[in-house]
Design a protein around this motif. Structure first.
Motif, short mmCIF file in Angstrom:
data_model
loop_
_atom_site.label_atom_id
_atom_site.label_comp_id
_atom_site.label_asym_id
_atom_site.label_seq_id
_atom_site.Cartn_x
_atom_site.Cartn_y
_atom_site.Cartn_z
N HIS A 195 0.86 -1.32 -0.22
CA HIS A 195 0.05 -0.10 -0.02
C HIS A 195 0.91 1.29 0.10
CE1 HIS A 195 -2.94 -2.72 2.38
NE2 HIS A 195 -3.09 -2.93 0.94
N GLY A 196 0.56 2.28 -0.66
CA GLY A 196 1.20 3.52 -0.69
C GLY A 196 1.41 4.17 -2.19
N ALA A 197 2.18 4.92 -2.22
CA ALA A 197 2.71 5.39 -3.50
C ALA A 197 3.89 4.82 -4.04
CB ALA A 197 2.99 6.95 -3.45
N TYR A 198 4.27 4.54 -5.43
CA TYR A 198 5.24 3.96 -5.80
C TYR A 198 5.53 3.89 -7.17
CZ TYR A 198 1.67 0.34 -6.55
OH TYR A 198 0.48 -0.47 -6.87
N ALA A 199 6.80 3.96 -7.82
CA ALA A 199 7.08 3.91 -9.28
C ALA A 199 8.36 2.67 -8.83
CB ALA A 199 7.79 4.87 -10.04
N ILE A 200 8.09 1.43 -9.46
CA ILE A 200 9.11 0.63 -9.20
C ILE A 200 9.79 -0.23 -10.67
CG2 ILE A 200 9.18 -2.00 -8.36
CD1 ILE A 200 6.76 -1.22 -6.59
N ALA A 201 10.64 -0.45 -10.74
CA ALA A 201 11.85 -1.14 -11.75
C ALA A 201 12.32 -2.19 -11.16
CB ALA A 201 12.46 -0.32 -12.52
N ALA A 202 12.09 -3.60 -11.71
CA ALA A 202 12.76 -4.84 -11.18
C ALA A 202 13.37 -5.60 -12.21
CB ALA A 202 11.79 -5.56 -10.59
N ILE A 203 14.80 -6.07 -11.94
CA ILE A 203 15.37 -7.13 -12.95
C ILE A 203 15.44 -8.37 -12.01
CG2 ILE A 203 16.45 -5.29 -14.23
CD1 ILE A 203 18.98 -5.84 -12.80
N ILE A 218 13.26 -5.88 -17.97
CA ILE A 218 13.08 -4.89 -16.89
C ILE A 218 11.60 -4.89 -16.93
CG2 ILE A 218 13.30 -2.68 -16.03
CD1 ILE A 218 15.69 -2.47 -17.71
N VAL A 219 10.99 -4.95 -15.63
CA VAL A 219 9.51 -5.01 -15.36
C VAL A 219 9.44 -3.84 -14.44
CG1 VAL A 219 7.68 -6.02 -14.52
CG2 VAL A 219 9.11 -7.40 -15.75
N ALA A 220 8.43 -3.18 -14.83
CA ALA A 220 8.09 -1.72 -13.97
C ALA A 220 6.69 -1.51 -13.90
CB ALA A 220 8.66 -0.57 -14.60
N THR A 221 6.08 -0.63 -12.77
CA THR A 221 4.84 -0.32 -12.64
C THR A 221 4.84 0.89 -11.68
OG1 THR A 221 2.65 -1.13 -11.72
CG2 THR A 221 4.69 -1.62 -10.30
N ARG A 222 3.74 1.47 -11.55
CA ARG A 222 3.57 2.73 -10.77
C ARG A 222 1.84 2.91 -10.42
NH1 ARG A 222 0.60 6.79 -13.44
NH2 ARG A 222 1.28 8.27 -11.95
N LYS A 223 2.04 3.78 -9.10
CA LYS A 223 0.88 4.23 -8.61
C LYS A 223 1.30 5.39 -7.84
CE LYS A 223 -2.44 3.30 -4.79
NZ LYS A 223 -2.42 2.78 -3.48
N ASP A 224 0.75 6.47 -8.20
CA ASP A 224 0.79 7.74 -7.64
C ASP A 224 2.35 8.24 -7.50
OD1 ASP A 224 -1.93 8.00 -7.32
OD2 ASP A 224 -1.66 7.00 -5.25
N SER A 225 3.38 7.88 -8.43
CA SER A 225 4.46 8.15 -8.48
C SER A 225 4.91 8.30 -10.07
CB SER A 225 5.44 7.58 -7.64
OG SER A 225 5.56 7.66 -6.11
N PRO A 226 5.57 9.35 -10.33
CA PRO A 226 5.88 9.49 -12.03
C PRO A 226 6.88 8.10 -12.52
CG PRO A 226 7.06 10.93 -10.72
CD PRO A 226 6.10 10.55 -9.70
N LEU A 227 6.27 7.92 -13.78
CA LEU A 227 7.18 6.80 -14.47
C LEU A 227 6.77 7.13 -16.01
CD1 LEU A 227 9.24 4.58 -14.15
CD2 LEU A 227 7.03 3.17 -14.28
#
Length: 594
Positions: free
Chosen positions: A157-165, A173-182
Motif C-alpha cells: 500500500h502507498g505510492a510507488y514507481a518500481i523497476a525490477a530485474i 526489466i519490469v516496471a509499474t507505478r501508482k501515484d509516483s511518476p514513471l
C-alpha cells in the motif's frame, strides 16, 4: 522524491554509462545517495553509496559495470538514514532480484514481519527492501517476473514507481507505478524508464505514459504494457518537443539563473494558449464558483488568480492548499470549477485532491509537463510552455502559471485591454533583467541577516509571499511575506535594524497605503529594499535601496514583472553565501509523497 532510471539496449554494449548519464540528469529531484544495478553472466552487479553523484563515482567508478541492461536510482531518505546499506537498488537475500523504488510503502512493517517469520533476512532500514523479497517469494512459487511484480503490488500500500530485474529472466526489466511518476522512452538504440523526461531526452523523445497499476515489460524487442487484468494495452506514443539542450545550462553558472533569464520566452510561449483557454471557458458555462488547489509556489500563483478573477470577472474564488483540501471537499458541487496548479503534474497531494474533485465538479489542470498524471486525470488542461525546469526553486514555471491564470481571467472577464497588456509582458521582463548587475550589487548588502520581511498589497501580496519563499528555499534565510496592512497586527514587533524589509510598491490604487507601511518599518530602523516604478521619486527618497522597474508597469500586471527582481535577489544572496541554488537542502523538485 527520488528518481529512477532503467535501460535495455538492443545491442550488447555496456549500459552503465547510459544509466549514469540518465540518473545524473535527475539530480535536481533531490537526493542523498546513488546506485546502479546491471546484469551479465547470470549475476546482478551493484554499485551504490551515500553522497553526491560525483563523490560516489570517484570512489566506485559507476560507469564500469558489465551488462546491456540495468536500473539506477537517486535516493532522498524517508525510511532509514542515508547510508550504503539503505541506498538503492535493493536485492533479496539471494541477490536474484534487484529493485529501485520511488515513493513510500505504508504497510512495509507488517510485510517485513511476515517475511522475516518465513525466513527472509533484511539488511536495510528502508521500506523498499520488502519489494525484492516479495518478488523473490512469488517467483519461487512459480510466477514469472512480470506476474511476481503484479502479486507484489496487490500487497503493498502507498505510492510507488518500481523497476525490477531478475537473474531468472535476463534481458528484461519490469516496471509499474501508482501515484509516483514513471515514463517509458522508445529510442533508436534501446528502451528506457525514468521518473522524468530530462533523464532520457538525449536517448529517446518518443514517450509512453503508464497509468496506475499497469505493468510495463521492456526487452530487446520493445515495450509491452498490460493492464490490471493482464490485457495488452495499446498505448499512445507522444513525442516530447523539448530538446536535450533545453535541459542543459548553456554556459550559465546555475540552472536557476538560466531559467530566470528564460522567463520572457516562457511567457511569450504560454500566451499561445489563448485559443485553448477560450475553448475551455466556452465549455464551462454556468460556473458559479472557482476553487484553486495547489502547493508551494503554485499556491502563490493561485492566490494571484483569486485576486484577478474576483476583481475582473466577479466570480467567487477560493484558494486551498492541496494537503488541506479534504477538509473543504464537501463544499464542492457541479457549479464549481476546481483548478489544480502543478509544475510537474505529479504532486501527490494535488493528485489525491483531483481524484476527489472529479467526483463532483469540473476540473482544470494548469501543468508544465505534458503527459503527466494530472493532465490525464483532469477534465480540462492548460499546458504552460515554460520548457524543462531543472532548478528546484520554481522561477519560469511560476511566471508561466501566472500567465495562464491571467489569460483565463482576462478571457473570462472579456477584458480586451488586459489581453493587449499581456502581450507586452515579455518585453517588460527583458527590460527588468537588464538590471541584473545592479541587483547583484544590492544583494551583497543584505546577506547579513537571519530574517527578511516582504510586504505587498492587493495584487502584489502573493508576490511578496513568493519572493519570501524563494529566499528561504535557497539561501536558508528566514523570509516572511505579509499583506502590508497586517503589519500592526503582530509582525511590526519584529522589525528593527537587523531585519531588512522588501516592499513592493507598483503604481496604482494600493501605492499610497503601501508607502505608509514603508515609512512604518523605516521608522523602526529597518533597512528597506523597495521595488517600484523608475518614475517614483518619492520612493527613492524613502527607501534605503530601490530596484526600479522601467517602463512603468501598473499594479494589475506587476506580479508578472516584479517577481523577477525578487528571484534575482534570492539568487545573488545565495551565491554570496556560497550555497548551490539548484540543489537546496532537504527539498526536491517533484514532491511525490504526501
Amino acid at each position: 522524491m527520488c528518481g529512477i532510471v532503467g535501460c535495455i539496449l538492443k545491442n550488447d554494449d555496456d549500459v552503465a554509462p547510459i544509466l549514469f548519464d540518465c540518473i545524473s540528469k535527475l539530480e535536481y529531484r533531490g537526493y542523498d545517495s546513488i546506485g546502479l544495478a546491471t546484469y551479465s553472466e547470470n549475476k546482478i552487479h551493484i554499485k551504490k553509496d551515500k553522497g553526491k553523484i560525483k563523490e560516489v563515482d570517484d570512489k566506485l567508478n559507476l560507469t564500469d559495470m558489465p551488462g546491456n541492461f540495468g536500473i539506477a536510482h537517486v535516493r532522498w531518505a524517508t525510511h532509514g538514514d542515508p547510508s550504503k546499506l539503505n541506498s538503492h537498488p535493493h536485492v533479496d537475500e539471494k541477490r536474484n532480484v534487484a529493485v529501485v523504488h520511488n515513493g513510500i510503502i505504508e504497510n512495509y512493517l507488517e510485510i517485513k514481519e511476515n517475511l522475516i517469520s518465513e525466513g527472509h533476512v533484511f539488511k536495510s532500514d528502508t521500506d523498499t527492501e520488502v519489494i525484492p523479497h516479495l518478488i523473490e517469494k512469488f517467483m519461487n512459487e512459480g510466477f514469472d517476473l512480470e506476474h511476481a511484480v503484479r502479486k507484489t503490488i496487490d500487497i503493498i500500500h502507498g505510492a510507488y514507481a518500481i523497476a525490477a530485474i531478475s537473474t531468472d529472466e535476463p534481458d528484461k526489466i519490469v516496471a509499474t507505478r501508482k501515484d509516483s511518476p514513471l515514463i517509458v522512452g522508445i529510442g533508436e538504440e534501446g528502451y528506457y524508464l525514468a521518473s522524468d523526461s530530462p533523464a532520457i531526452l538525449k536517448y529517446a523523445r518518443d514517450i509512453i505514459y503508464p497509468e496506475k497499476g499497469e505493468i510495463v515489460v521492456l526487452d530487446k524487442n520493445g515495450v509491452v504494457v498490460h493492464d490490471e487484468f493482464d490485457n495488452v494495452v495499446n498505448k499512445e506514443i507522444e513525442t516530447i518537443n523539448w530538446t536535450p539542450e533545453m535541459a542543459e545550462k548553456e554556459g550559465y553558472d546555475h540552472f536557476m539563473i538560466k531559467e530566470i533569464n528564460e522567463q520572457s520566452t516562457a511567457v511569450r510561449n504560454t500566451l499561445t494558449q489563448k485559443e485553448n483557454i477560450q475553448e475551455i471557458i466556452d465549455d464551462i458555462d454556468d460556473i458559479q464558483r472557482i476553487c484553486f488547489v495547489a502547493c508551494g509556489t503554485s499556491y502563490h500563483a493561485a492566490l494571484s488568480g483569486k485576486y484577478l478573477i474576483e476583481s475582473l470577472a466577479g466570480v467567487p474564488t477560493d484558494v486551498i492548499l492541496a494537503s488541506e483540501f479534504k477538509y473543504s471537499a464537501k463544499t464542492l458541487n457541479d457549479k464549481t470549477l476546481v483548478v489544480f496548479i502543478s509544475q510537474s503534474g505529479e504532486t501527490a497531494d494535488s493528485l489525491k485532491a483531483l481524484d476527489v474533485a472529479n467526483e463532483t465538479s469540473k476540473t482544470l489542470a494548469i501543468v508544465n509537463v505534458a503527459g503527466s498524471s494530472m493532465t490525464r486525470r483532469a477534465k480540462y488542461v492548460i499546458q504552460t510552455q515554460a520548457g524543462p525546469e531543472i532548478g528546484v526553486a520554481a522561477t519560469k514555471t511560476y511566471v508561466a502559471q501566472l500567465t495562464s491564470i491571467y489569460l483565463f481571467a482576462a478571457l473570462l472577464a472579456k477584458d480586451d485591454e488586459l489581453l493587449k497588456e499581456l502581450d507586452k509582458v515579455p518585453d517588460y521582463i527583458d527590460e527588468t533583467l537588464e538590471s541584473k548587475e545592479l541587483i547583484k550589487q544590492l544583494s551583497k548588502r543584505y546577506n547579513y541577516t537571519n530574517d527578511f520581511f516582504y510586504l505587498g498589497r492587493g495584487f502584489t501580496y502573493p508576490t511578496a509571499l513568493e519572493g519570501a519563499l524563494k529566499l528561504k528555499e535557497i539561501s536558508y534565510i528566514h523570509g516572511e511575506g505579509y499583506a502590508a496592512g497586517e503589519l500592526k497586527h503582530g509582525p511590526l514587533a519584529l522589525i528593527d535594524k537587523r531585519t531588512p524589509v522588501v516592499v513592493i510598491v507598483p503604481p496604482g490604487d494600493a501605492h499610497r497605503k503601501t508607502m505608509s507601511n514603508l515609512e512604518e518599518v523605516k521608522s523602526r530602523g529597518a533597512n528597506v529594499l523597495a521595488i517600484g516604478s523608475a518614475s517614483d521619486d518619492a520612493l527613492k527618497t524613502k527607501a534605503s535601496d530601490v530596484i526600479s522597474i522601467n517602463p512603468e508597469v501598473n499594479e494589475l500586471i506587476a506580479p508578472l514583472v516584479y517577481i523577477v527582481p525578487l528571484q534575482l535577489v534570492a539568487y545573488y544572496i545565495t551565491i554570496e553565501k556560497e550555497y548551490d541554488p539548484d540543489k537546496p537542502r532537504n527539498l526536491a523538485k517533484c514532491v511525490t509523497v504526501e
